[in-house]
Design a protein around this motif. Structure first.
Motif, mmCIF file in Angstrom:
data_model
loop_
_atom_site.group_PDB
_atom_site.id
_atom_site.type_symbol
_atom_site.label_atom_id
_atom_site.label_comp_id
_atom_site.label_asym_id
_atom_site.label_seq_id
_atom_site.Cartn_x
_atom_site.Cartn_y
_atom_site.Cartn_z
ATOM 1 N N LEU A 19 0.826 -1.203 0.000
ATOM 2 C CA LEU A 19 0.000 0.000 0.000
ATOM 3 C C LEU A 19 0.860 1.254 0.000
ATOM 4 N N ASP A 20 1.961 1.237 0.747
ATOM 5 C CA ASP A 20 2.859 2.394 0.756
ATOM 6 C C ASP A 20 3.506 2.597 -0.606
ATOM 7 N N VAL A 21 3.991 1.513 -1.206
ATOM 8 C CA VAL A 21 4.666 1.629 -2.496
ATOM 9 C C VAL A 21 3.684 2.099 -3.563
ATOM 10 N N ALA A 22 2.478 1.524 -3.565
ATOM 11 C CA ALA A 22 1.479 1.911 -4.564
ATOM 12 C C ALA A 22 1.080 3.375 -4.408
ATOM 13 N N ARG A 23 0.934 3.840 -3.181
ATOM 14 C CA ARG A 23 0.546 5.239 -2.948
ATOM 15 C C ARG A 23 1.622 6.215 -3.381
ATOM 16 N N SER A 24 2.862 5.762 -3.442
ATOM 17 C CA SER A 24 3.956 6.663 -3.819
ATOM 18 C C SER A 24 3.953 6.994 -5.306
ATOM 19 N N LEU A 25 3.252 6.192 -6.115
ATOM 20 C CA LEU A 25 3.235 6.391 -7.559
ATOM 21 C C LEU A 25 2.018 7.201 -7.976
ATOM 22 N N PRO A 26 2.148 8.010 -9.027
ATOM 23 C CA PRO A 26 1.046 8.909 -9.402
ATOM 24 C C PRO A 26 -0.134 8.183 -10.032
ATOM 25 N N LEU A 27 -1.261 8.875 -10.062
ATOM 26 C CA LEU A 27 -2.469 8.373 -10.693
ATOM 27 C C LEU A 27 -2.180 8.048 -12.151
ATOM 28 N N GLY A 28 -2.661 6.902 -12.602
ATOM 29 C CA GLY A 28 -2.476 6.517 -13.997
ATOM 30 C C GLY A 28 -1.378 5.509 -14.221
ATOM 31 N N VAL A 29 -0.480 5.348 -13.248
ATOM 32 C CA VAL A 29 0.534 4.307 -13.325
ATOM 33 C C VAL A 29 -0.113 3.014 -12.825
ATOM 34 N N PRO A 30 -0.233 1.971 -13.661
ATOM 35 C CA PRO A 30 -0.921 0.746 -13.231
ATOM 36 C C PRO A 30 -0.276 0.129 -11.990
ATOM 37 N N LYS A 31 -1.134 -0.225 -11.039
ATOM 38 C CA LYS A 31 -0.689 -0.780 -9.763
ATOM 39 C C LYS A 31 -1.554 -1.990 -9.443
ATOM 40 N N VAL A 32 -0.948 -3.155 -9.363
ATOM 41 C CA VAL A 32 -1.680 -4.374 -9.029
ATOM 42 C C VAL A 32 -1.059 -4.991 -7.787
ATOM 43 N N VAL A 33 -1.877 -5.293 -6.808
ATOM 44 C CA VAL A 33 -1.428 -5.949 -5.581
ATOM 45 C C VAL A 33 -2.104 -7.307 -5.494
ATOM 46 N N LEU A 34 -1.301 -8.352 -5.416
ATOM 47 C CA LEU A 34 -1.789 -9.712 -5.215
ATOM 48 C C LEU A 34 -1.687 -10.002 -3.729
ATOM 49 N N SER A 35 -2.833 -10.163 -3.062
ATOM 50 C CA SER A 35 -2.847 -10.158 -1.601
ATOM 51 C C SER A 35 -3.797 -11.205 -1.037
ATOM 52 N N THR A 36 -3.401 -11.776 0.087
ATOM 53 C CA THR A 36 -4.286 -12.697 0.799
ATOM 54 C C THR A 36 -5.421 -11.963 1.500
ATOM 55 N N VAL A 37 -5.334 -10.623 1.584
ATOM 56 C CA VAL A 37 -6.384 -9.832 2.232
ATOM 57 C C VAL A 37 -6.946 -8.787 1.269
ATOM 58 N N ALA A 38 -7.009 -9.135 -0.012
ATOM 59 C CA ALA A 38 -7.526 -8.199 -1.016
ATOM 60 C C ALA A 38 -8.937 -7.740 -0.645
ATOM 61 N N PHE A 39 -9.146 -6.420 -0.674
ATOM 62 C CA PHE A 39 -10.446 -5.796 -0.421
ATOM 63 C C PHE A 39 -10.993 -6.106 0.976
ATOM 64 N N SER A 40 -10.121 -6.442 1.904
ATOM 65 C CA SER A 40 -10.547 -6.761 3.259
ATOM 66 C C SER A 40 -10.860 -5.487 4.042
ATOM 67 N N PRO A 41 -11.768 -5.563 5.032
ATOM 68 C CA PRO A 41 -11.986 -4.422 5.928
ATOM 69 C C PRO A 41 -10.743 -4.039 6.717
ATOM 70 N N LEU A 42 -9.707 -4.894 6.708
ATOM 71 C CA LEU A 42 -8.459 -4.538 7.375
ATOM 72 C C LEU A 42 -7.758 -3.372 6.689
ATOM 73 N N LEU A 43 -8.085 -3.126 5.431
ATOM 74 C CA LEU A 43 -7.380 -2.114 4.649
ATOM 75 C C LEU A 43 -8.081 -0.767 4.810
ATOM 76 N N PRO A 44 -7.466 0.194 5.499
ATOM 77 C CA PRO A 44 -8.118 1.495 5.689
ATOM 78 C C PRO A 44 -8.166 2.264 4.380
ATOM 79 N N PRO A 45 -9.279 2.902 4.082
ATOM 80 C CA PRO A 45 -9.418 3.588 2.790
ATOM 81 C C PRO A 45 -8.372 4.661 2.560
ATOM 82 N N GLU A 46 -7.912 5.323 3.624
ATOM 83 C CA GLU A 46 -6.953 6.410 3.424
ATOM 84 C C GLU A 46 -5.592 5.917 2.961
ATOM 85 N N ARG A 47 -5.339 4.608 3.046
ATOM 86 C CA ARG A 47 -4.047 4.082 2.594
ATOM 87 C C ARG A 47 -4.096 3.508 1.182
ATOM 88 N N MET A 48 -5.272 3.473 0.581
ATOM 89 C CA MET A 48 -5.415 2.856 -0.730
ATOM 90 C C MET A 48 -5.416 3.914 -1.828
#
Length: 419
Positions: free
Chosen positions: A112-141
């Protein structure tokens, strides 16, 4: 078309097989892979292009200092810092076109930190065991993040794991081939709304703003939409914001999962972006329609918008609390602010005869608004509903006045005032 370069980030010490397989899949899809190792325990079977020692150095520490930092949480936080800095360097120098990160909770935290560091429009894919989980706070995505569930992939390169890895690799390579980074050729007005049935002003405002040379980007304030809006506002990507749906602030106050984070309404103001604000839909707290209404709101009138989201009306005390919080946040704005208060209602379902009609609650909020200290913000009150044409005309009047004063920079080739 050049072959897109994908930055693959993962812990080579524990995920060598998976990272090696992803590299093969990226190449099979026509891309090139650049592997960054963020593991700290040992060397793996895959030789990375960017070693973990380089990642640590980018965080201004040694790998040994990372290992000695205290625990796996602090160690991964340091590696996340280094990985983010390196990713920015690689992207700004044109060495990568997209990002692919894999991990469990630890790897996703870093991702989430690495993806947030890149600007809008740069494709970012995260393969995660907790994809779209409530554990992920919206402000970090980040607003354009894509996630793939790493099903059956916590340990071992089985067929389920390979399916998820291949899908993620194909997704990021394909996205890079057709990606269009926003050019912002015309100045953009950022606007918020809760759908188009609850709040309707954008239908009339869009053609008027287009005549003035502005693009309109409307964000759906159901959590992630508000998060995307705040992210872009904080980057200074908007010429002006028309933040008319502040319902996510009330959700945050009411403990709802439909949240855009605790800093809603702050991005534009702290960046000195001109703000026209209205309290649209701030009489509601949203909750999942498939779940239970929050106990604290039991007995209050509610509205099921669809099978995903429902809304419950808040009481007069909470409306007054919102008014005070709104004033507190607007006082911190560094640029021009104009608050428009529609005295006849703030969303379609609060009209007379509608399920959330509550004139006493609306009166309580407007009474508290009159008592608040708004600092340098201008406040106008109109005897109309937020979905009436009079609201649109008031907003355009403020916008045109700001254009004439130079507070909003006119579009290239357009006059400072609208004719």
């Amino acid at each position: 078309m050049k072959s897109p370069v994908i930055l693959i980030v993962g812990t080579v010490d524990t995920k060598s097989d998976e990272i090696g397989f992803m590299r093969e899949q990226v190449q099979a899809a026509g891309g090139q892979a650049l592997i960054m190792d963020v593991g700290v325990l040992a060397k793996g079977r895959v030789i990375p292009d960017i070693a973990n020692t380089d990642v640590a150095a980018a965080a201004e520490v040694t790998l040994q200092q990372v290992m000695d930092s205290g625990d796996e949480n602090s160690a991964m936080a340091l590696m996340a810092l280094g990985a983010s800095r390196l990713a920015v360097q690689l992207q700004t120098t044109g060495r990568i076109d997209g990002l692919l990160v894999l991990g469990g909770t630890m790897g996703t935290d870093l991702a989430l930190d690495v993806a947030r560091s890149l600007p809008l429009g740069v494709p970012k894919v995260v393969l995660s065991t907790v994809a779209f989980s409530p554990l992920l706070p919206p402000e970090r995505m980040p607003p354009d993040l894509m996630m793939v569930l790493w099903a059956g992939g916590l340990y071992g390169l089985n067929s389920l794991c390979q399916s998820a890895l291949a899908q993620a690799a194909g997704a990021v390579v394909g996205a890079c081939r057709v990606a269009r980074v926003p050019r912002f050729d015309r100045p953009v007005v950022g606007m918020t709304s809760l759908g188009s049935s609850c709040l309707k002003y954008m239908v009339q405002l869009q053609p008027e703003l287009d005549k003035r040379g502005f693009d309109l980007a409307v964000f759906h304030t159901t959590g992630m939409g508000g998060r995307a809006f705040e992210s872009l506002a904080a980057q200074g990507q908007f010429a002006c914001v028309m933040d008319f749906s502040l319902q996510e602030m009330v959700n945050q106050m009411g403990g709802s999962v439909v949240s855009a984070g605790p800093d809603r309404l702050m991005g534009a103001g702290l960046k000195s972006v001109p703000m026209i604000v209205a309290p649209g839909a701030t009489d509601l707290v949203d909750y999942p329609a498939w779940g239970q209404m929050p106990e604290r709101f039991a007995g209050r009138p509610s509205h099921d918008h669809n099978r995903l989201i429902a809304s419950v009306g808040i009481d007069a005390d909470m409306r007054r609390e919102f008014a005070r919080e709104l004033a507190s946040r607007l006082r911190q704005a560094q640029g021009p602010v104009h608050l428009v208060l529609p005295l006849q209602g703030i969303q379609e379902w609060d009209r007379a005869g509608a399920p959330l009609h509550d004139p006493e609650g609306l009166a309580a909020m407007m009474d508290e608004m009159a008592r608040c200290d708004w600092g340098t913000a201008e406040v106008s009150r109109i005897d109309a509903h937020i979905n009436d044409a009079a609201f649109v005309q008031q907003v355009l009047g403020v916008f045109d006045d700001w254009l004439a004063q130079g507070l909003v920079e006119p579009a290239a080739g357009m006059k400072a005032t609208h004719v």
